[in-house]
Design an enzyme around this catalytic site. Structure first.
Site, mmCIF file in Angstrom:
data_model
loop_
_atom_site.group_PDB
_atom_site.id
_atom_site.type_symbol
_atom_site.label_atom_id
_atom_site.label_comp_id
_atom_site.label_asym_id
_atom_site.label_seq_id
_atom_site.Cartn_x
_atom_site.Cartn_y
_atom_site.Cartn_z
ATOM 1 N N ASP A 159 1.521 -15.521 7.201
ATOM 2 C CA ASP A 159 1.041 -16.892 6.986
ATOM 3 C C ASP A 159 1.115 -17.276 5.512
ATOM 4 O OD1 ASP A 159 0.557 -17.220 9.666
ATOM 5 O OD2 ASP A 159 -1.622 -17.045 9.526
ATOM 6 N N PRO A 192 0.791 -1.225 0.000
ATOM 7 C CA PRO A 192 0.000 0.000 0.000
ATOM 8 C C PRO A 192 0.827 1.281 0.000
ATOM 9 C CG PRO A 192 -0.083 -1.073 2.139
ATOM 10 C CD PRO A 192 0.558 -2.045 1.198
ATOM 11 N N ASN A 193 0.300 2.230 -0.743
ATOM 12 C CA ASN A 193 0.822 3.602 -0.826
ATOM 13 C C ASN A 193 2.110 3.732 -1.631
ATOM 14 O OD1 ASN A 193 -1.284 4.762 0.875
ATOM 15 N ND2 ASN A 193 -0.307 3.640 2.535
ATOM 16 N N HIS A 242 12.589 -2.667 2.132
ATOM 17 C CA HIS A 242 12.020 -1.352 2.436
ATOM 18 C C HIS A 242 12.951 -0.277 1.909
ATOM 19 C CE1 HIS A 242 9.130 -3.267 5.052
ATOM 20 N NE2 HIS A 242 10.124 -3.978 5.531
ATOM 21 N N LEU A 243 12.363 0.797 1.414
ATOM 22 C CA LEU A 243 13.165 1.941 0.971
ATOM 23 C C LEU A 243 13.853 2.597 2.167
ATOM 24 C CD1 LEU A 243 10.247 3.098 -1.184
ATOM 25 C CD2 LEU A 243 12.513 2.905 -2.193
ATOM 26 N N SER A 244 13.071 2.816 3.230
ATOM 27 C CA SER A 244 13.598 3.499 4.411
ATOM 28 C C SER A 244 14.170 2.476 5.388
ATOM 29 C CB SER A 244 12.473 4.298 5.081
ATOM 30 O OG SER A 244 11.459 3.425 5.547
ATOM 31 N N ASN A 252 8.027 -5.637 -0.757
ATOM 32 C CA ASN A 252 7.924 -4.428 0.067
ATOM 33 C C ASN A 252 6.452 -4.326 0.444
ATOM 34 O OD1 ASN A 252 7.785 -1.998 1.326
ATOM 35 N ND2 ASN A 252 8.957 -0.858 -0.229
ATOM 36 N N HIS A 261 3.998 -4.261 9.260
ATOM 37 C CA HIS A 261 3.945 -4.097 10.711
ATOM 38 C C HIS A 261 2.638 -4.614 11.324
ATOM 39 C CE1 HIS A 261 7.244 -1.592 9.492
ATOM 40 N NE2 HIS A 261 6.437 -0.757 8.864
ATOM 41 N N ARG A 310 13.255 4.482 12.555
ATOM 42 C CA ARG A 310 12.089 5.365 12.497
ATOM 43 C C ARG A 310 11.219 5.171 13.758
ATOM 44 N NH1 ARG A 310 9.297 4.836 6.826
ATOM 45 N NH2 ARG A 310 8.259 6.693 7.651
ATOM 46 N N ARG A 314 7.449 0.723 13.617
ATOM 47 C CA ARG A 314 7.997 0.194 12.354
ATOM 48 C C ARG A 314 9.105 -0.829 12.597
ATOM 49 N NH1 ARG A 314 5.641 3.528 8.342
ATOM 50 N NH2 ARG A 314 5.276 5.602 9.174
ATOM 51 N N ARG A 368 4.981 11.048 -2.433
ATOM 52 C CA ARG A 368 4.709 10.662 -1.041
ATOM 53 C C ARG A 368 5.959 10.884 -0.178
ATOM 54 N NH1 ARG A 368 4.603 4.500 1.291
ATOM 55 N NH2 ARG A 368 3.947 5.058 3.395
ATOM 56 N N ALA A 406 3.060 -0.650 4.900
ATOM 57 C CA ALA A 406 2.589 -0.657 6.290
ATOM 58 C C ALA A 406 2.091 -2.027 6.739
ATOM 59 C CB ALA A 406 1.487 0.382 6.462
ATOM 60 N N GLU A 455 12.600 -9.553 2.147
ATOM 61 C CA GLU A 455 11.853 -8.382 2.631
ATOM 62 C C GLU A 455 12.625 -7.118 2.266
ATOM 63 O OE1 GLU A 455 11.319 -8.288 6.869
ATOM 64 O OE2 GLU A 455 10.279 -6.358 6.807
ATOM 65 N N TYR A 478 11.125 8.890 1.489
ATOM 66 C CA TYR A 478 11.194 7.825 0.486
ATOM 67 C C TYR A 478 11.932 8.221 -0.789
ATOM 68 C CZ TYR A 478 7.821 5.711 3.624
ATOM 69 O OH TYR A 478 7.222 5.185 4.739
HETATM 70 C C1 DQA Z 1 8.164 1.093 3.742
HETATM 71 C C2 DQA Z 1 8.289 1.285 5.260
HETATM 72 C C3 DQA Z 1 6.930 1.096 5.936
HETATM 73 O O1 DQA Z 1 7.065 1.324 7.335
HETATM 74 C C4 DQA Z 1 5.916 2.076 5.396
HETATM 75 O O2 DQA Z 1 4.662 1.856 5.973
HETATM 76 C C5 DQA Z 1 5.854 2.045 3.902
HETATM 77 C C6 DQA Z 1 7.093 1.979 3.144
HETATM 78 C C7 DQA Z 1 9.494 1.426 3.030
HETATM 79 O O3 DQA Z 1 9.645 1.016 1.875
HETATM 80 O O4 DQA Z 1 10.353 2.112 3.597
HETATM 81 O O5 DQA Z 1 4.778 2.156 3.319
HETATM 82 O O6 DQA Z 1 7.853 -0.271 3.475
#
Ligand code: DQA
Length: 147
Positions: A88, A11-12, A101-103, A75, A81, A108, A112, A19, A78, A99, A24
């Site tokens: 599962d 998502p997002n 993540h950009l950040s 990725n 978390h 943080r 997270r 964003r 959210a 796994e 990011y």
């Molecule tokens: C994220 C980190 C997550 O905590 C956050 O909710 C995201 C982006 C990242 O790529 O850094 O949506 O997965």
């Protein structure tokens, strides 16, 4: 199938570029897909790049990866978390997951730092921005022995 990788974004992440660029970066998801396709071409592999804002669609996409992909880069945004359902699904499909993540999720907010993906992933890459995607492709290929 042995040289096919699924890159799945949650998502997002469709809003990357506009964003929270201070967190990011300025890179759009289309830019990141182009980076991944260039890396895939250099390695001679196939990459399927997808995004969904919906937890159930992400679960379905993980299920559908069985027999089609030899590795997955996830990725989960959210849902990382919160989602026992994604944890599962990963446990159920017998396809290795990296796994991503950009950040740096460990630097943080406290919430997270908890990842439901980490215990069922082969490893985690975070904090390298868009550059983490090609790194994750190298990591999954090394893990499955095609690197
Ligand atoms: C994220 C980190 C997550 O905590 C956050 O909710 C995201 C982006 C990242 O790529 O850094 O949506 O997965």
């Amino acid at each position: 199938m042995t040289r096919s990788i699924l890159i799945l974004n949650g998502p997002n992440l469709n809003l990357l570029g506009t964003r929270q660029p201070e967190v990011y970066g300025p890179t759009t998801l289309a830019d990141i897909e182009a980076l991944c396709q260039a890396k895939a071409a250099a390695l001679g592999i196939h990459v399927d790049f997808r995004q969904s804002n919906h937890e159930g669609v992400l679960v379905d996409t993980l299920h559908d990866a069985r027999g089609k992909f030899s590795g997955i880069i996830l990725n989960a945004g959210a849902y990382t978390h919160t989602s026992v359902a994604l944890m599962d699904a990963i446990s159920s499909i017998m396809v290795p997951v990296v796994e991503l993540h950009l950040s740096n999720i460990h630097a943080r907010e406290e919430f997270r730092k908890k990842s439901y993906i980490a215990p069922v992933a082969v490893g985690q890459i975070c904090g390298f921005g868009a550059a983490g995607y090609p790194l994750a492709i190298e990591a999954i290929m090394a893990y499955i022995g095609e690197g």
